[in-house]
Design an enzyme around this catalytic site. Sequence first.
Site, PDB file in Angstrom:
ATOM      1  N   GLN A 132      53.346  30.832  44.246  1.00  0.00           N
ATOM      2  CA  GLN A 132      53.028  32.212  44.484  1.00  0.00           C
ATOM      3  C   GLN A 132      51.852  32.455  45.447  1.00  0.00           C
ATOM      4  O   GLN A 132      50.816  31.780  44.947  1.00  0.00           O
ATOM      5  CB  GLN A 132      52.873  32.799  43.152  1.00  0.00           C
ATOM      6  CG  GLN A 132      52.160  34.147  42.734  1.00  0.00           C
ATOM      7  CD  GLN A 132      51.749  34.633  41.409  1.00  0.00           C
ATOM      8  OE1 GLN A 132      52.759  34.778  40.684  1.00  0.00           O
ATOM      9  NE2 GLN A 132      50.514  34.921  41.002  1.00  0.00           N
ATOM     10  N   SER A 135      46.338  35.101  45.541  1.00  0.00           N
ATOM     11  CA  SER A 135      44.735  34.804  45.693  1.00  0.00           C
ATOM     12  C   SER A 135      44.538  34.362  46.952  1.00  0.00           C
ATOM     13  O   SER A 135      45.137  33.737  47.702  1.00  0.00           O
ATOM     14  CB  SER A 135      44.224  33.994  44.477  1.00  0.00           C
ATOM     15  OG  SER A 135      44.635  34.455  43.004  1.00  0.00           O
ATOM     16  N   GLU A 253      54.737  37.018  34.122  1.00  0.00           N
ATOM     17  CA  GLU A 253      54.047  35.927  33.854  1.00  0.00           C
ATOM     18  C   GLU A 253      53.466  35.974  32.417  1.00  0.00           C
ATOM     19  O   GLU A 253      53.365  34.779  31.903  1.00  0.00           O
ATOM     20  CB  GLU A 253      53.037  35.805  34.917  1.00  0.00           C
ATOM     21  CG  GLU A 253      52.111  34.450  34.965  1.00  0.00           C
ATOM     22  CD  GLU A 253      51.120  34.350  36.117  1.00  0.00           C
ATOM     23  OE1 GLU A 253      50.856  33.081  36.262  1.00  0.00           O
ATOM     24  OE2 GLU A 253      50.822  35.375  36.530  1.00  0.00           O
ATOM     25  N   GLU A 379      37.425  39.290  33.792  1.00  0.00           N
ATOM     26  CA  GLU A 379      36.881  40.333  34.202  1.00  0.00           C
ATOM     27  C   GLU A 379      38.032  41.354  34.766  1.00  0.00           C
ATOM     28  O   GLU A 379      38.014  42.625  34.487  1.00  0.00           O
ATOM     29  CB  GLU A 379      35.854  40.177  35.618  1.00  0.00           C
ATOM     30  CG  GLU A 379      35.554  41.518  35.997  1.00  0.00           C
ATOM     31  CD  GLU A 379      34.638  41.352  37.458  1.00  0.00           C
ATOM     32  OE1 GLU A 379      33.936  42.198  37.995  1.00  0.00           O
ATOM     33  OE2 GLU A 379      34.576  39.938  37.876  1.00  0.00           O
TER      34      GLU A 379
END
Length: 405
Positions: A132, A135, A253, A379
């Site tokens: 994946q 990021s 996920e 966060e």
Amino acid sequence: MPHATDETAHDAFRAEVRAWLHTALTGDFAALRGLGGPGREHEAFTERLAWERHMARAGWTCRGWPREHGGRGAGIAEQVIFHEEYARANAPARVNHIGEQLLGPTLIALGTPAQRERFLGPIREVRELWCQGYSEPEAGSDLAAVRTRARLEGGRWVIDGQKVWTSLAHEADWCFVLARTEPHRADRPRHHGLSCLLVPMDQEGVTVRPLTQLTGTSEFNEVFFDGARTDAAHIVGAPGDGWRVAMATLGFERGVSTLGQQVGFERELTRLTRLARRCGALDDPLLRDRLARAWEGLEVIRLNGLRSLAGIERGAPGPEASTGKLVWAGWHRELGELAMAVRGAAGLVADSEAPDGLDEWQRLFLFSRADTIYAGSDEIQRNIIAERVLGLPKEPRAAVKGAPA
């Protein structure tokens, strides 16, 4: 309450799963019990791949997929039962999780017929592995700040950019990449113009560099795209629709397999409690209280997971699924800290018999530090819950030089 006949059918299915695993995890496969998983993906990877292909031939992969897409059409209850029994059998960690649990359901929900025809079979049969590509160095959990770019050129997408923390990229055949295909405009949301592309890894324009973790292992990677190419048709959804696709994938996920994950957590807590009893740590009232609270927390995780499965029955899980990630990640990190408290000074000594010098509790402590960061940091999970579930105002975000505003 489930109907009695449903309970009978579920009991029969649970017995079937147990019997198959008991028979299958013998011979060469018996040595794979307990191998693999977060921080340990390097363990017997080739052998675990062979095991998963054996599972596929026996019809045990992708059981929750619809029958028309090669699955067994198993309902939520059966999927939960399978994952729980798989974990209880201490079967090896799966190597095809990203393809089966993330990309496959995404293509079933949002892909084209041609994409489903091309990619679902190799995922189901474990012939092609996926990673994946979300990021980035300056866009970790904040996917709207993605800088990797793609442009159409001669009927193909040309991709330039960098991804990071890409799990098992060094083993993957394909990567689903979130890239910016339209320039950012100040009058549109930051996530506008992103697209999800299916990109082959075995090509000259893709470079994979493993990242060494605290545990000394390297299952995370940097991936560099330098003019990498993929077919124009290998875009999931419409151009610029990548945010919706990415959110659906992240929802999957958080899906059914997390119930099996929780069985693994329960096993860790049980072993740690036994260790505390053997070494006398259980006599410490503070440690005894922390172990009791850990058990309570595990029950909360399980009940929250069962509640969130209702979203899967309606299709892709909603933003409420972020609650599960937030809860289990913090619990597991605290379990690693509790393990070190139970070990005491012994936890500071290297294990001379282990190849990497770490025993299971040291490895748990070190790797679980990442639990609250990967797959969406705490966060970001809190922001998703606040903004998309509770309807609170968006958090002010400081501008990053060179990033979309």
